[in-house]
Enzyme design. Structure first.
Site, PDB file in Angstrom:
ATOM      1  N   SER A 283      64.694 -24.513  46.053  1.00 40.96           N
ATOM      2  CA  SER A 283      64.701 -24.156  44.629  1.00 40.96           C
ATOM      3  C   SER A 283      63.346 -23.655  44.163  1.00 40.96           C
ATOM      4  O   SER A 283      63.264 -22.677  43.404  1.00 40.96           O
ATOM      5  CB  SER A 283      65.156 -25.348  43.785  1.00 40.96           C
ATOM      6  N   HIS A 313      70.338 -29.137  49.848  1.00 44.87           N
ATOM      7  CA  HIS A 313      69.193 -29.318  48.944  1.00 44.87           C
ATOM      8  C   HIS A 313      69.573 -30.322  47.851  1.00 44.87           C
ATOM      9  O   HIS A 313      69.721 -31.504  48.112  1.00 44.87           O
ATOM     10  CB  HIS A 313      68.782 -27.959  48.374  1.00 44.87           C
ATOM     11  N   HIS A 360      63.929 -36.540  56.709  1.00 43.33           N
ATOM     12  CA  HIS A 360      63.416 -35.548  55.774  1.00 43.33           C
ATOM     13  C   HIS A 360      62.774 -34.432  56.580  1.00 43.33           C
ATOM     14  O   HIS A 360      62.219 -34.663  57.650  1.00 43.33           O
ATOM     15  CB  HIS A 360      62.386 -36.189  54.822  1.00 43.33           C
ATOM     16  N   ARG A 369      59.288 -41.759  46.644  1.00 37.63           N
ATOM     17  CA  ARG A 369      60.244 -41.720  45.545  1.00 37.63           C
ATOM     18  C   ARG A 369      61.316 -42.792  45.746  1.00 37.63           C
ATOM     19  O   ARG A 369      61.728 -43.469  44.793  1.00 37.63           O
ATOM     20  CB  ARG A 369      60.884 -40.322  45.451  1.00 37.63           C
ATOM     21  N   ASP A 415      67.289 -39.494  48.060  1.00 35.59           N
ATOM     22  CA  ASP A 415      68.720 -39.313  47.817  1.00 35.59           C
ATOM     23  C   ASP A 415      69.539 -40.540  48.195  1.00 35.59           C
ATOM     24  O   ASP A 415      70.640 -40.746  47.675  1.00 35.59           O
ATOM     25  CB  ASP A 415      69.235 -38.095  48.594  1.00 35.59           C
TER      26      ASP A 415
END
Length: 477
Positions: A283, A313, A360, A369, A415
């Site tokens: 993005s 994504h 990742h 995160r 995620d």
């Protein structure tokens, strides 16, 4: 004089500006001082800080270009074929991703950001708009600066009726990310950057009008997202905008799924953590690429949104929750154990499937995160059955993946946790999760856009190669 310029003069002026942008003239110094606008005191202050930092960065860029033939990396065939992975080939000032430390905003780790950035009254999560200020200026804002920026975003949050009319013409079953992209394109007609470019603004003014659009866009994103959520999944009635709340707190309230302060805090944390992720992800890179053609921030971010909607994504968030819910269904009334998760994961891998939310492309350590969301969950929802499952996965899956010898990073990424938090606070529509991600990531992508214009970066045009060309290269060894 400008209004009476002959059309030919306008055309020649535009061609000259395009040529200047394409050639990336190294002697021009953009952003030495903000141009006069009708902006507020806080925007003038923001522009002044960006201008001061840009002066330093442009000087550094020009100095580096004097050594422009210095090699920083060897390009391999694997890089060409495998998505330019780890290829150092673009400049991004706002954030950096380190394989071991994770993402940093202007040199500050996310742990430092969450500690140092201003917070809502009584809150513990850093305010996302404070992170936006940091990304734009390189400075941690004061409480007063954040309050003023929040107030400024509130004044820019109105959505034109034509945009809502366009949205309401789209079938409700259309994916929320499609609806969001359509709305951002519908907003483009009011782009200040596009209008000023058409009027003949100079190259050293690009960054300022990019900032004006960016502030407008960030202000409107939560409102558009709330309209999409309410029309798609609820009764279409959007809770009233509350300018007494901060940017993220108001967004949480407008979703209308949970009135608690905890959900507002969760939303603040989520939106701060996802605000930026350097420039190479899909993005951000798409936004940068489209913006390098001097497409305005609305065009550029709409393109970035289409990349964010991809399963590899931004859509990974909802896929992780879907996987967790499948495992929970398999569990039934059993208590989740490490042994159960190990067995389930081994069966998944033997079936040729992947375990979503673990690993990742860059990170080789647990995602900061994820760890910050885990801290939040341990404090606010440790008794949630779905968190028990997330916790069991946290302990069981990394060693199971590591045992295969095929995984470079067996640790969970963000995620693997975000969906559980949203689900706990009654935001259960998985198809909307990427829109929440987009509300956050808009800050980083437009901050990068502003800095690309401030640095005078040219249109992006890498060279592609044929497979036969790569084959020929191997024959030279």
């Amino acid at each position: 004089f400008g209004a009476s310029r002959p059309p030919v003069w306008r055309t020649m002026n535009r061609l000259a500006r395009i040529a200047n942008h394409v050639n990336a003239c190294r002697v021009e110094t953009p952003c030495l001082s903000p141009c006069a606008t009708a902006s507020s005191a806080i925007v003038d202050k923001l522009k002044g800080k960006i201008a001061a930092l840009a002066k330093v960065k442009v000087a550094l860029k020009n100095e580096l270009l004097k050594a422009g033939d210095t090699k920083i990396q060897e390009v391999t065939i694997e890089m060409c074929i495998n998505g330019a992975r780890n290829m150092q080939t673009m400049v991004t000032e706002t954030s950096d991703l380190d394989a071991n430390k994770g993402i940093s905003y202007r040199g500050k780790s996310l742990f430092e950001c969450n500690k140092e950035l201003p917070k809502a009254p009584g809150g513990e999560a850093a305010l996302p708009e404070a992170a936006f200020w940091l990304l734009l200026t390189g400075e941690v804002p004061t409480e007063e600066e954040v309050k003023a920026l929040t107030a400024e975003l509130h004044t820019r949050s109105g959505i034109p009726q034509n945009v809502l009319t366009t949205l309401n013409a789209v079938p409700k079953e259309t994916h929320p990310m499609t609806q969001l992209s359509i709305c951002i394109l519908a907003l483009q007609k009011d782009s200040k950057f596009a209008a000023k470019y058409s009027d003949g603004m100079q190259k050293n003014e690009y960054w300022e009008w990019a900032l004006e659009d960016s502030l407008d866009l960030v202000a409107k994103m939560p409102v558009v997202a709330a309209h999409i959520y309410r029309r798609t999944f609820k009764d279409g009635v959007v809770p009233a905008y509350n300018s007494k709340l901060d940017w993220a707190g108001n967004f949480a309230a407008m979703l209308g799924v949970n009135d608690s302060e905890e959900f507002k805090e969760c939303t603040r944390l989520y939106l701060m953590l996802h605000a930026d992720h350097e420039g190479g992800n899909v993005s951000a890179h798409t936004t940068h690429l489209v913006g390098s053609a001097l497409s305005d921030p609305y065009y550029s971010w709409a393109a970035g949104l289409c990349g964010l909607a991809g399963p590899l994504h931004g859509l990974a968030n909802q896929e992780c929750l879907g996987w967790l819910l499948e495992v929970q269904k398999e569990l039934g009334n059993q208590k989740v154990t490490k042994e159960f998760i190990v067995d389930y994961v081994e069966k998944t891998l033997k079936a040729g499937k992947v375990v979503p939310g673990f690993g990742h492309a860059v990170l080789r350590q647990p995602d900061p995160r994820y760890m910050l969301e885990r801290e939040f969950a341990l404090k606010h929802c440790k008794d949630d059955p779905l968190f028990h499952l997330v916790d069991a996965c946290y302990h069981a899956i990394p060693p199971t993946l590591e045992k295969t010898g095929k995984v470079k990073n067996p640790f969970p990424n963000v995620d693997a946790h975000s969906g559980q938090l949203m689900y706990f606070y009654n935001l259960k529509e998985e198809n909307f999760y990427t829109v929440v991600f987009a509300v956050s990531r808009s800050m980083g992508c437009v901050a990068q856009y502003v800095w690309s214009r401030a640095l005078g970066l040219p249109i992006e045009r890498p060279k592609s190669v044929l497979l036969d060309t790569l084959k020929a290269a191997t024959m030279k060894k």
